[in-house]
Design a protein around this motif. Structure first.
Motif, PDB file in Angstrom:
ATOM      1  N   GLY A   1     -41.536  77.733 -41.237  1.00  0.00           N
ATOM      2  CA  GLY A   1     -40.230  78.198 -40.791  1.00  0.00           C
ATOM      3  C   GLY A   1     -39.610  77.381 -39.679  1.00  0.00           C
ATOM      4  N   PHE A   2     -40.304  76.308 -39.262  1.00  0.00           N
ATOM      5  CA  PHE A   2     -39.827  75.438 -38.170  1.00  0.00           C
ATOM      6  C   PHE A   2     -39.389  76.267 -36.954  1.00  0.00           C
ATOM      7  CE2 PHE A   2     -38.982  72.966 -42.081  1.00  0.00           C
ATOM      8  CZ  PHE A   2     -39.858  71.905 -41.841  1.00  0.00           C
ATOM      9  N   PRO A   3     -40.330  76.990 -36.339  1.00  0.00           N
ATOM     10  CA  PRO A   3     -39.980  77.873 -35.213  1.00  0.00           C
ATOM     11  C   PRO A   3     -39.754  77.097 -33.909  1.00  0.00           C
ATOM     12  CG  PRO A   3     -42.334  77.889 -35.541  1.00  0.00           C
ATOM     13  CD  PRO A   3     -41.771  77.042 -36.651  1.00  0.00           C
ATOM     14  N   HIS A   4     -39.170  77.789 -32.936  1.00  0.00           N
ATOM     15  CA  HIS A   4     -39.036  77.237 -31.592  1.00  0.00           C
ATOM     16  C   HIS A   4     -40.394  77.295 -30.898  1.00  0.00           C
ATOM     17  CE1 HIS A   4     -34.877  77.290 -32.474  1.00  0.00           C
ATOM     18  NE2 HIS A   4     -34.661  78.570 -32.223  1.00  0.00           N
ATOM     19  N   LEU A   5     -40.473  76.763 -29.702  1.00  0.00           N
ATOM     20  CA  LEU A   5     -41.737  76.728 -28.968  1.00  0.00           C
ATOM     21  C   LEU A   5     -42.316  78.117 -28.720  1.00  0.00           C
ATOM     22  CD1 LEU A   5     -41.207  73.938 -26.276  1.00  0.00           C
ATOM     23  CD2 LEU A   5     -42.854  73.924 -28.152  1.00  0.00           C
TER      24      LEU A   5
END
Length: 504
Positions: free
Chosen positions: A213-217
């Motif tokens: 899902g290409f999440p944030h940090l």
């Protein structure tokens, strides 16, 4: 002669440089790798803000850089006499359509390009200093604080010495510079390629779920707010400094005019440059995320952004092997950064030289030394680079220089459309499909939007307003230099341009 015959022999009229044709596609490619090497500063800086969500973000903009390279390949092959890279190709297009406006388009475009590329030399020497001080345990706690950034004395010393040493091969000409660049390029491509696929050497250390899902940090979704701002605002803002790095491999175009067979070499050099750029800029973030993980990337105590590359190498090979790899990668990355600095000193000096030939910059910069190098322009780069070093870190320099760099491509991309539309029958050794003229316009609109909206938002969010507006002020410095050139022309009674003779 019929109109058809006349059009089939259409020839562009433009001022040509008098530089040495002493290289080929390989020379243009290896020196142009300076743009690709900028990933060493970009990847850590952006990963610590976006995490895995940085990957689709950078992939999109990197692909626009490939399109830009293809467009410049066509332009550089059809105008092999022009030097100075992308800004030099705008003048003939505008001169045909708007002859009174064209000189200013040429002057401003070339000056903005110089403002963008000149700071690359001090920036990369600053980045190299981080690895040097890290490896040798040098004290980086003593320094100065200009405006808002602490600058260690070691950084200033290493940067100054490096720039002075690099001015020597830059002064000695394209053949010597290419020979040195070839050695540096091979040594720099090894670590960049290795790190881009580093996970294959220790698959057990890779956690591919980090990409889901290409999440944030912080683990939030790709579209969730970042740092209290809507995600789309952050993406627009950070596209501004990001584009400064991911399209910089277009630098190979600066040397097509010094190739022996520009019609052939332009296509090969620019295509390879774009292809390798996409590989490095997309694979490196993927490798970092799956090996280091979001938690480590977000914690400076675990991963220092300044030395993230060597930390990554030691994670792939733990223990004694990791220590050896840490040293090996650091040394090779230092070499890569030196190559990029060399390109900056050599490349953008050509822009000042060509602008002087065209009549928008003082005649002082038309001078060539016995090696057919615009030596006065190149030494101006060295002096200006030393001054830029006092700005401090990468982000500050990104903010300053990209006001010029990204903006310089807008008139060039429009020029591509104009040349395709107004001068379709000019000989083009490399010719893209016709629809690319519309792609060029779309790319110009995208870059202009990021340059204006992204630059303003980023200068506010990132606290870089002082550097952004310093870049704007520097762009306007073109005017007194242009007026001085017009005064020179009136004083000498010459309306045209004079071509420099080597050694004059």
């Amino acid at each position: 002669m019929s109109q058809t015959d006349f059009e089939s022999h259409d020839v562009l009229d433009y001022e040509q440089g008098n530089l040495q044709t002493g290289t080929n596609w390989w020379g243009a490619f290896v020196i142009g790798l300076a743009g690709t090497i900028l990933v060493t500063g970009a990847a850590p800086a952006f990963l610590t803000v976006f995490g895995a969500s940085y990957i689709p973000f950078i992939t999109f903009f990197t692909l626009t850089g490939v399109v830009l390279c293809l467009l410049l390949a066509e332009l550089s092959a059809m105008m092999p006499g022009r030097t100075g890279g992308s800004p030099s190709y705008a003048y003939p297009a505008y001169k045909n359509r708007w002859p009174r406006l064209a000189p200013h388009v040429n002057g401003v475009t070339a000056w903005m390009y110089w403002v963008g590329w000149m700071p690359v030399a001090p920036l990369n020497m600053i980045l190299a200093s981080f690895y040097i001080t890290h490896l040798f345990g040098l004290d980086a706690t003593q320094g100065i604080t200009p405006v808002s950034t602490f600058i260690p004395y070691w950084t200033l010393a290493i940067t100054a010495v490096g720039l002075i040493i690099l001015s020597i091969p830059a002064y000695l000409g394209i053949r010597f510079g290419t020979s040195m660049a070839t050695i540096l390029a091979v040594l720099s491509m090894i670590p960049l390629t290795f790190l881009s696929i580093g996970f294959i050497f220790n698959m057990d250390a890779a956690n591919w779920s980090e990409l889901a899902g290409f999440p944030h940090l912080d683990g939030s979704a790709f579209s969730d707010p970042i740092g209290g701002y809507p995600a789309w605002v952050m993406y627009i803002a950070y596209a501004f400094p990001l584009l400064w790095t991911v399209i910089a491999y277009e630098a190979a175009a600066c040397y097509i005019g010094e190739c022996k067979h520009p019609g052939r070499d332009a296509k090969i050099a620019m295509t390879l440059e774009g292809g390798y750029g996409v590989f490095v800029y997309t694979m490196l973030p993927i490798s970092f995320v799956v090996i280091l993980g979001a938690q480590a990337i977000s914690d400076p105590a675990l991963v220092d952004p300044k030395t993230m590359f060597v930390t990554f190498a030691s994670n792939i090979f733990p223990g004694v092997a990791g220590t050896v790899m840490e040293w090996l990668m650091a040394i090779m990355l230092i070499v890569a950064l030196v190559l990029s600095a060399l390109n900056s000193l050599m490349g953008c000096s050509r822009s000042l030289y060509q602008m002087s030939l065209d009549g928008q910059f003082p005649r002082f910069y038309q001078h060539l030394n016995k090696h057919h190098v615009p030596d006065r322009a190149m030494m101006t780069n060295v002096v200006a680079s030393l001054a830029i070093a006092f700005m401090g870190g990468a982000i500050e320099i990104y903010s300053f220089s990209n006001v010029g760099y990204l903006g310089s491509f807008v008139p060039v991309l429009i020029a591509y459309y104009l040349l395709r539309n107004d001068r379709p029958n000019v000989h083009r050794p490399f010719r893209l499909p016709e629809f690319f003229k519309y792609i060029a316009l779309a790319l110009a609109a995208l870059y202009f939007f990021v340059w204006l909206a992204g630059g303003l938002i980023y200068s506010y969010i990132g606290g870089q307003a002082v550097y952004y507006f310093l870049g704007v002020i520097t762009i306007f410095m073109y005017l007194p230099l242009y007026w001085y050139r017009k005064w020179e022309d009136r004083k000498s009674g010459l309306a045209g341009n004079e071509i420099a003779v080597a050694g004059e």
